[in-house]
Scaffold this motif. Structure first.
Motif, PDB file in Angstrom:
ATOM      1  N   ARG A 101      12.388   3.546  57.216  1.00 26.16           N
ATOM      2  CA  ARG A 101      11.526   4.322  56.789  1.00 26.16           C
ATOM      3  C   ARG A 101      11.876   5.855  56.954  1.00 26.16           C
ATOM      4  O   ARG A 101      11.569   6.714  56.050  1.00 26.16           O
ATOM      5  CB  ARG A 101      10.112   4.193  57.602  1.00 26.16           C
ATOM      6  CG  ARG A 101       8.852   4.715  56.923  1.00 26.16           C
ATOM      7  CD  ARG A 101       7.409   4.349  57.382  1.00 26.16           C
ATOM      8  NE  ARG A 101       7.445   5.067  58.653  1.00 26.16           N
ATOM      9  CZ  ARG A 101       6.465   6.201  58.533  1.00 26.16           C
ATOM     10  NH1 ARG A 101       6.130   6.676  57.570  1.00 26.16           N
ATOM     11  NH2 ARG A 101       6.361   6.935  59.864  1.00 26.16           N
ATOM     12  N   LYS A 140      12.701   8.731  53.604  1.00 29.14           N
ATOM     13  CA  LYS A 140      11.947   9.943  53.417  1.00 29.14           C
ATOM     14  C   LYS A 140      13.039  10.932  53.435  1.00 29.14           C
ATOM     15  O   LYS A 140      12.768  12.068  52.867  1.00 29.14           O
ATOM     16  CB  LYS A 140      11.300  10.182  54.829  1.00 29.14           C
ATOM     17  CG  LYS A 140       9.862   9.261  54.843  1.00 29.14           C
ATOM     18  CD  LYS A 140       8.807   9.696  55.975  1.00 29.14           C
ATOM     19  CE  LYS A 140       9.163   9.549  57.166  1.00 29.14           C
ATOM     20  NZ  LYS A 140       8.175  10.157  58.185  1.00 29.14           N
ATOM     21  N   LYS A 151       2.554   1.959  48.628  1.00 31.17           N
ATOM     22  CA  LYS A 151       2.466   3.348  48.311  1.00 31.17           C
ATOM     23  C   LYS A 151       2.259   4.050  49.492  1.00 31.17           C
ATOM     24  O   LYS A 151       2.406   5.122  49.443  1.00 31.17           O
ATOM     25  CB  LYS A 151       1.186   3.387  47.237  1.00 31.17           C
ATOM     26  CG  LYS A 151       1.523   2.763  45.938  1.00 31.17           C
ATOM     27  CD  LYS A 151       0.431   2.976  44.961  1.00 31.17           C
ATOM     28  CE  LYS A 151       0.709   2.516  43.495  1.00 31.17           C
ATOM     29  NZ  LYS A 151      -0.353   2.826  42.892  1.00 31.17           N
ATOM     30  N   LEU A 152       1.784   3.520  50.503  1.00 28.76           N
ATOM     31  CA  LEU A 152       1.655   4.446  51.850  1.00 28.76           C
ATOM     32  C   LEU A 152       2.509   4.409  52.982  1.00 28.76           C
ATOM     33  O   LEU A 152       2.771   5.053  53.790  1.00 28.76           O
ATOM     34  CB  LEU A 152       0.071   3.906  52.392  1.00 28.76           C
ATOM     35  CG  LEU A 152      -1.169   4.146  51.568  1.00 28.76           C
ATOM     36  CD1 LEU A 152      -2.291   3.583  52.375  1.00 28.76           C
ATOM     37  CD2 LEU A 152      -1.261   5.504  50.889  1.00 28.76           C
ATOM     38  N   LYS A 167       4.942   7.507  53.303  1.00 26.71           N
ATOM     39  CA  LYS A 167       4.186   8.924  53.042  1.00 26.71           C
ATOM     40  C   LYS A 167       3.991   9.185  54.755  1.00 26.71           C
ATOM     41  O   LYS A 167       3.905   8.509  55.465  1.00 26.71           O
ATOM     42  CB  LYS A 167       2.745   8.562  52.585  1.00 26.71           C
ATOM     43  CG  LYS A 167       3.061   8.434  51.149  1.00 26.71           C
ATOM     44  CD  LYS A 167       1.556   8.443  50.470  1.00 26.71           C
ATOM     45  CE  LYS A 167       1.547   8.254  49.006  1.00 26.71           C
ATOM     46  NZ  LYS A 167       1.956   9.263  48.176  1.00 26.71           N
ATOM     47  N   GLU A 168       4.005  10.568  55.022  1.00 23.89           N
ATOM     48  CA  GLU A 168       3.478  11.084  56.251  1.00 23.89           C
ATOM     49  C   GLU A 168       2.062  11.011  56.582  1.00 23.89           C
ATOM     50  O   GLU A 168       1.386  10.537  55.485  1.00 23.89           O
ATOM     51  CB  GLU A 168       3.834  12.709  56.338  1.00 23.89           C
ATOM     52  CG  GLU A 168       5.403  12.839  56.040  1.00 23.89           C
ATOM     53  CD  GLU A 168       6.095  12.783  57.454  1.00 23.89           C
ATOM     54  OE1 GLU A 168       5.637  12.320  58.498  1.00 23.89           O
ATOM     55  OE2 GLU A 168       7.317  12.799  57.355  1.00 23.89           O
ATOM     56  N   GLU A 205      -0.131  12.891  54.265  1.00 19.77           N
ATOM     57  CA  GLU A 205      -0.260  12.356  53.130  1.00 19.77           C
ATOM     58  C   GLU A 205      -0.849  11.306  52.738  1.00 19.77           C
ATOM     59  O   GLU A 205      -1.736  10.988  51.661  1.00 19.77           O
ATOM     60  CB  GLU A 205       1.136  12.161  52.417  1.00 19.77           C
ATOM     61  CG  GLU A 205       2.185  13.482  52.397  1.00 19.77           C
ATOM     62  CD  GLU A 205       3.644  13.208  52.109  1.00 19.77           C
ATOM     63  OE1 GLU A 205       3.998  13.786  51.475  1.00 19.77           O
ATOM     64  OE2 GLU A 205       4.072  11.936  52.697  1.00 19.77           O
ATOM     65  N   ILE A 206      -0.873  10.332  53.816  1.00 21.13           N
ATOM     66  CA  ILE A 206      -1.700   8.825  53.777  1.00 21.13           C
ATOM     67  C   ILE A 206      -3.271   9.457  53.683  1.00 21.13           C
ATOM     68  O   ILE A 206      -4.057   8.955  52.787  1.00 21.13           O
ATOM     69  CB  ILE A 206      -1.255   8.395  55.045  1.00 21.13           C
ATOM     70  CG1 ILE A 206      -0.070   7.953  54.595  1.00 21.13           C
ATOM     71  CG2 ILE A 206      -2.379   6.884  54.738  1.00 21.13           C
ATOM     72  CD1 ILE A 206       0.370   7.130  55.855  1.00 21.13           C
ATOM     73  N   THR A 249      -4.437  10.917  50.384  1.00 22.13           N
ATOM     74  CA  THR A 249      -4.453   9.735  49.203  1.00 22.13           C
ATOM     75  C   THR A 249      -5.785   8.840  49.620  1.00 22.13           C
ATOM     76  O   THR A 249      -6.304   8.564  48.496  1.00 22.13           O
ATOM     77  CB  THR A 249      -3.223   8.830  49.475  1.00 22.13           C
ATOM     78  OG1 THR A 249      -2.034   9.287  49.242  1.00 22.13           O
ATOM     79  CG2 THR A 249      -3.374   7.730  48.546  1.00 22.13           C
TER      80      THR A 249
END
Length: 317
Positions: free
Chosen positions: A35, A39, A114-115, A118-119, A122-123, A126
């Motif tokens: 992960r 990123k 999709k999650l 993400k940081e 960001e999650i 969303t």
């Protein structure tokens, strides 16, 4: 036909559980490294290499090695004597390849969540967009919010978990057919279905912790341990449920059946699986951490150089 007695060697059983946990925890730790690399936009080839390493650890160590060791915890006896069991090496290798491929596909699908990449902020952003259409009353309900956070758009995680769980089942039943000895085997198909359900559901749960819960709390080591424990339960639970589906009857002619090539004894299989599983986990972890250290060194050097440049600019002013 005379039935063969079955006895469980608890010592080997606990060895199988230990190997399963080593492989599962290694895979859970490598998942976070994957992960992080995603990123920072590492090369696609390098990312796929990391993903393949995770697949090998799960399929080879947590599945193939564990199932091979676990099968030898079941001691077959006829007329008071232990029945000699050997393994068709060709079938063992086919099972390993199938397990790695199906696990890799499962991981590839799950990482499309999709999650996952993400940081945390960001999650949250969303999920806030998802909650925008909800009434205030629903938003005040903690259970509703939990559902949104944890169950929002989990189709990739579910599909990946099902693929990996199915891969574990394929490995198990191929290994069952690799056994050679003076016996014939009959199966309880209801128990087989039960073992498939156990494997798939527990794999989906492990992937949910790995790809959703740990994405929100990447520094929570207890969640990582929980994921490893669930994967261990998935592997061992499926295996011992699947093993109970088989009944053995003595048949001297069965030991001479056609095999694909070389064979190995059950004791060699146990020693090789345990040693190989632990060694493979160690090699993969050390290789990836070495790569991460190189990356960290380059990043640190770059930051130091930038700091010196900024300090020089301040002095000049």
């Amino acid at each position: 036909m005379v039935s063969i007695e079955e006895e469980l060697n608890t010592g080997i059983l606990f060895v199988a559980i230990g190997v399963a946990f080593i492989g599962s925890y290694t895979a859970a730790s490598l998942s976070e490294l994957f992960r992080v690399n995603c990123k920072h936009q590492f090369s696609t080839a390098k990312l796929y290499t990391y993903l393949l390493a995770i697949a090998i650890v799960i399929a080879c160590v947590s599945s193939w090695c564990v199932l091979l060791v676990g099968m030898n915890s079941l001691v077959l006896k006829f007329d008071g004597r232990v029945v000699s069991v050997r393994y068709d090496i060709g079938v063992l290798l086919i099972a390993l390849i199938c397990g790695v491929l199906m696990t890799f596909m499962g991981l590839f699908v799950a990482t499309m969540d999709k999650l996952y990449l993400k940081e945390r902020n960001e999650i949250v952003t969303t999920l806030m967009k998802t909650c925008a259409s909800m009434t205030i009353g629903r938003l005040q309900n903690k259970w509703v919010l939990w559902q949104v956070i944890m169950l929002h758009n989990t189709k990739h995680i579910v599909m990946g978990g099902l693929l990996t769980g199915a891969g574990t089942c394929v490995v198990h039943y191929l290994l069952m057919t690799a056994r050679i000895g003076p016996f014939s085997v009959s199966y309880n198909y209801g128990v087989i279905v039960g073992s498939v359900v156990v494997s798939c559901l527990s794999s989906v749960l492990a992937f949910w912790v790995l790809f959703r819960l740990l994405a929100l709390h990447p520094h929570k080591e207890d969640y990582r341990l929980a994921s490893a424990v669930i994967m261990t339960i998935s592997s061992c639970g499926m295996h011992y449920t699947g093993m109970s589906s088989a009944s053995y009857t003595f048949s001297a002619s069965s030991s001479s059946r056609h095999v694909t090539g070389a064979t190995m004894s059950s004791s060699s299989a146990v020693i090789g699986a345990v040693a190989g599983g632990i060694l493979l986990s160690w090699i993969i972890v050390m290789s990836i951490f070495s790569s991460m250290r190189d990356w960290h060194y380059k990043l640190t050097s770059s930051l130091r150089a930038s700091k010196k440049t900024v300090e020089s600019m301040i002095r000049d002013e």
